[in-house]
Motif scaffolding. Structure first.
Motif, PDB file in Angstrom:
ATOM      1  N   ARG A 169       0.847  -1.204   0.000  1.00 34.66           N
ATOM      2  CA  ARG A 169       0.000   0.000   0.000  1.00 34.66           C
ATOM      3  C   ARG A 169       0.884   1.256   0.000  1.00 34.66           C
ATOM      4  NH1 ARG A 169      -3.150  -1.390   3.997  1.00 34.66           N
ATOM      5  NH2 ARG A 169      -4.785  -2.198   2.674  1.00 34.66           N
ATOM      6  N   ASN A 170       1.942   1.238   0.796  1.00 36.64           N
ATOM      7  CA  ASN A 170       2.857   2.382   0.839  1.00 36.64           C
ATOM      8  C   ASN A 170       3.569   2.584  -0.496  1.00 36.64           C
ATOM      9  OD1 ASN A 170       2.149   2.711   3.508  1.00 36.64           O
ATOM     10  ND2 ASN A 170       3.994   1.746   4.306  1.00 36.64           N
ATOM     11  N   ARG A 171       3.988   1.494  -1.141  1.00 38.64           N
ATOM     12  CA  ARG A 171       4.667   1.597  -2.437  1.00 38.64           C
ATOM     13  C   ARG A 171       3.707   2.135  -3.504  1.00 38.64           C
ATOM     14  NH1 ARG A 171       7.349   2.589  -0.085  1.00 38.64           N
ATOM     15  NH2 ARG A 171       8.474   1.344   1.406  1.00 38.64           N
ATOM     16  N   ILE A 172       2.443   1.723  -3.448  1.00 34.91           N
ATOM     17  CA  ILE A 172       1.441   2.226  -4.402  1.00 34.91           C
ATOM     18  C   ILE A 172       1.276   3.730  -4.215  1.00 34.91           C
ATOM     19  CG2 ILE A 172      -1.010   2.180  -5.013  1.00 34.91           C
ATOM     20  CD1 ILE A 172      -0.894  -0.881  -4.237  1.00 34.91           C
ATOM     21  N   THR A 173       1.178   4.158  -2.974  1.00 34.22           N
ATOM     22  CA  THR A 173       1.059   5.586  -2.677  1.00 34.22           C
ATOM     23  C   THR A 173       2.279   6.337  -3.211  1.00 34.22           C
ATOM     24  OG1 THR A 173      -0.232   5.111  -0.699  1.00 34.22           O
ATOM     25  CG2 THR A 173       0.793   7.279  -0.823  1.00 34.22           C
ATOM     26  N   LEU A 200       4.167   5.468  -5.678  1.00 35.10           N
ATOM     27  CA  LEU A 200       4.082   5.478  -7.140  1.00 35.10           C
ATOM     28  C   LEU A 200       3.163   6.593  -7.621  1.00 35.10           C
ATOM     29  CD1 LEU A 200       4.616   4.048  -9.928  1.00 35.10           C
ATOM     30  CD2 LEU A 200       2.481   2.821  -9.474  1.00 35.10           C
ATOM     31  N   PHE A 201       1.989   6.728  -7.012  1.00 37.72           N
ATOM     32  CA  PHE A 201       1.048   7.766  -7.427  1.00 37.72           C
ATOM     33  C   PHE A 201       1.634   9.155  -7.211  1.00 37.72           C
ATOM     34  CE2 PHE A 201      -2.634   4.673  -6.547  1.00 37.72           C
ATOM     35  CZ  PHE A 201      -2.553   4.189  -7.829  1.00 37.72           C
ATOM     36  N   ARG A 202       2.338   9.346  -6.116  1.00 37.43           N
ATOM     37  CA  ARG A 202       2.955  10.648  -5.845  1.00 37.43           C
ATOM     38  C   ARG A 202       4.035  10.964  -6.870  1.00 37.43           C
ATOM     39  NH1 ARG A 202       3.496   9.608   0.488  1.00 37.43           N
ATOM     40  NH2 ARG A 202       1.404  10.232   1.081  1.00 37.43           N
ATOM     41  N   LYS A 203       4.812   9.941  -7.231  1.00 34.34           N
ATOM     42  CA  LYS A 203       5.933  10.130  -8.152  1.00 34.34           C
ATOM     43  C   LYS A 203       5.456  10.359  -9.581  1.00 34.34           C
ATOM     44  CE  LYS A 203       8.451   6.560  -8.882  1.00 34.34           C
ATOM     45  NZ  LYS A 203       9.332   5.423  -8.702  1.00 34.34           N
ATOM     46  N   LYS A 204       4.478   9.576 -10.017  1.00 30.62           N
ATOM     47  CA  LYS A 204       4.038   9.634 -11.415  1.00 30.62           C
ATOM     48  C   LYS A 204       3.252  10.888 -11.745  1.00 30.62           C
ATOM     49  CE  LYS A 204       3.850   5.255 -13.546  1.00 30.62           C
ATOM     50  NZ  LYS A 204       3.067   4.340 -14.290  1.00 30.62           N
ATOM     51  N   LYS A 205       2.278  11.172 -10.941  1.00 27.32           N
ATOM     52  CA  LYS A 205       1.388  12.290 -11.226  1.00 27.32           C
ATOM     53  C   LYS A 205       1.171  13.090  -9.946  1.00 27.32           C
ATOM     54  CE  LYS A 205       0.160  11.484 -15.514  1.00 27.32           C
ATOM     55  NZ  LYS A 205       0.204  12.418 -16.583  1.00 27.32           N
ATOM     56  N   PRO A 206       2.117  13.924  -9.576  1.00 25.92           N
ATOM     57  CA  PRO A 206       1.963  14.625  -8.315  1.00 25.92           C
ATOM     58  C   PRO A 206       0.729  15.508  -8.266  1.00 25.92           C
ATOM     59  CG  PRO A 206       3.836  15.491  -9.552  1.00 25.92           C
ATOM     60  CD  PRO A 206       3.323  14.283 -10.276  1.00 25.92           C
ATOM     61  N   GLY A 207       0.238  15.958  -9.401  1.00 24.55           N
ATOM     62  CA  GLY A 207      -0.937  16.811  -9.385  1.00 24.55           C
ATOM     63  C   GLY A 207      -2.211  16.111  -9.802  1.00 24.55           C
ATOM     64  N   ALA A 208      -2.168  14.821 -10.055  1.00 28.53           N
ATOM     65  CA  ALA A 208      -3.343  14.131 -10.587  1.00 28.53           C
ATOM     66  C   ALA A 208      -4.544  14.233  -9.668  1.00 28.53           C
ATOM     67  CB  ALA A 208      -3.033  12.664 -10.856  1.00 28.53           C
ATOM     68  N   GLU A 218      -9.908   4.645   4.359  1.00 26.86           N
ATOM     69  CA  GLU A 218     -11.323   4.442   4.038  1.00 26.86           C
ATOM     70  C   GLU A 218     -11.566   4.579   2.534  1.00 26.86           C
ATOM     71  OE1 GLU A 218     -14.001   3.471   5.883  1.00 26.86           O
ATOM     72  OE2 GLU A 218     -12.558   3.104   7.494  1.00 26.86           O
ATOM     73  N   LEU A 219     -10.866   5.510   1.901  1.00 25.19           N
ATOM     74  CA  LEU A 219     -10.964   5.649   0.449  1.00 25.19           C
ATOM     75  C   LEU A 219     -10.489   4.369  -0.225  1.00 25.19           C
ATOM     76  CD1 LEU A 219     -11.440   7.248  -2.169  1.00 25.19           C
ATOM     77  CD2 LEU A 219      -9.126   8.166  -1.924  1.00 25.19           C
ATOM     78  N   ASP A 220      -9.390   3.826   0.265  1.00 27.98           N
ATOM     79  CA  ASP A 220      -8.854   2.579  -0.284  1.00 27.98           C
ATOM     80  C   ASP A 220      -9.872   1.446  -0.135  1.00 27.98           C
ATOM     81  OD1 ASP A 220      -6.697   1.126  -1.476  1.00 27.98           O
ATOM     82  OD2 ASP A 220      -6.301   0.230   0.482  1.00 27.98           O
ATOM     83  N   ALA A 221     -10.483   1.342   1.035  1.00 27.77           N
ATOM     84  CA  ALA A 221     -11.489   0.293   1.267  1.00 27.77           C
ATOM     85  C   ALA A 221     -12.717   0.514   0.376  1.00 27.77           C
ATOM     86  CB  ALA A 221     -11.896   0.270   2.741  1.00 27.77           C
TER      87      ALA A 221
END
Length: 194
Positions: A75-79, A81-89, A129-132
């Motif tokens: 879960r931490n690695r996914i987070t 990845l999202f921060r690295k790839k698209k910081p403003g997404a 909660e968003l993840d769930a």
């Protein structure tokens, strides 16, 4: 004698790591795959997660509940990845509107991670909660929501890669957003009143 003891400990660690890999690999891969569209990223996260397990054992920090620990690391690695790839997404498009019509971004709705321990805790709970809630979505809705909101793909790009019409993709995301709003409203209200 010490070398024999170290050899035995290394074999025992290797056995535990091997058991965890055999037991949790498929479930962990599915968990990551539901959240990450790019297959290469899925493999990278899976490998990084097991690498961290090996490192923890090598540094003599054995993990008590290996399965839970692996899922948290993933879960931490996914987070990351999202921060690295698209910081403003997550922050480019309004996700809600204030009473005065002003658009609100996701960052505006979440407590600041720098505001103190209580706000950081609330932020983490809301993100969990968003993840769930994302897990509860039908797969086709979840995939469109994640691809558009978290990975930053446009509907036009998604239509080209999936072969679905933009209207179908918009509809799927619309139903995903409705579910997420309903599901997350109570927890959000609880934290914002506190």
């Amino acid at each position: 004698m010490e070398a024999l003891s170290t050899n035995w400990m290394t074999r025992e660690q290797d056995q535990r790591i091997s058991e965890a890999f055999g037991r949790d690999r498929a479930r962990l891969r599915n968990f990551i795959r539901r959240r990450v569209a790019d297959e290469n990223d899925v493999e990278d996260i899976l490998q990084d997660t097991f690498y961290e397990l090996v490192e923890a054992y090598r540094l003599m920090k054995p993990v008590q509940q290996v399965s839970a620990w692996l899922f948290q690391v993933a879960r931490n690695r996914i987070t990351d990845l999202f921060r690295k790839k698209k910081p403003g997404a997550l922050t480019n498009d309004p996700v809600a509107f204030a009473e005065d019509g002003e658009s609100l971004l996701l960052e505006d709705l979440l407590p600041s991670p720098d505001a103190g321990p209580e706000e950081a805790y609330a932020r983490n709970v809301l993100l969990e909660e968003l993840d769930a809630a994302l897990d509860e979505l039908p797969e086709e809705q979840r995939e469109v929501f994640i691809a558009h909101e978290l990975e930053g793909f446009s509907f036009k790009e998604l239509a080209a890669t999936t072969g679905l019409s933009v209207n179908t993709l918009l509809s799927r995301k619309h139903y995903a957003v409705l579910h997420l709003r309903q599901r997350l409203r109570a927890i959000y209200d609880e934290f914002m009143k506190a």
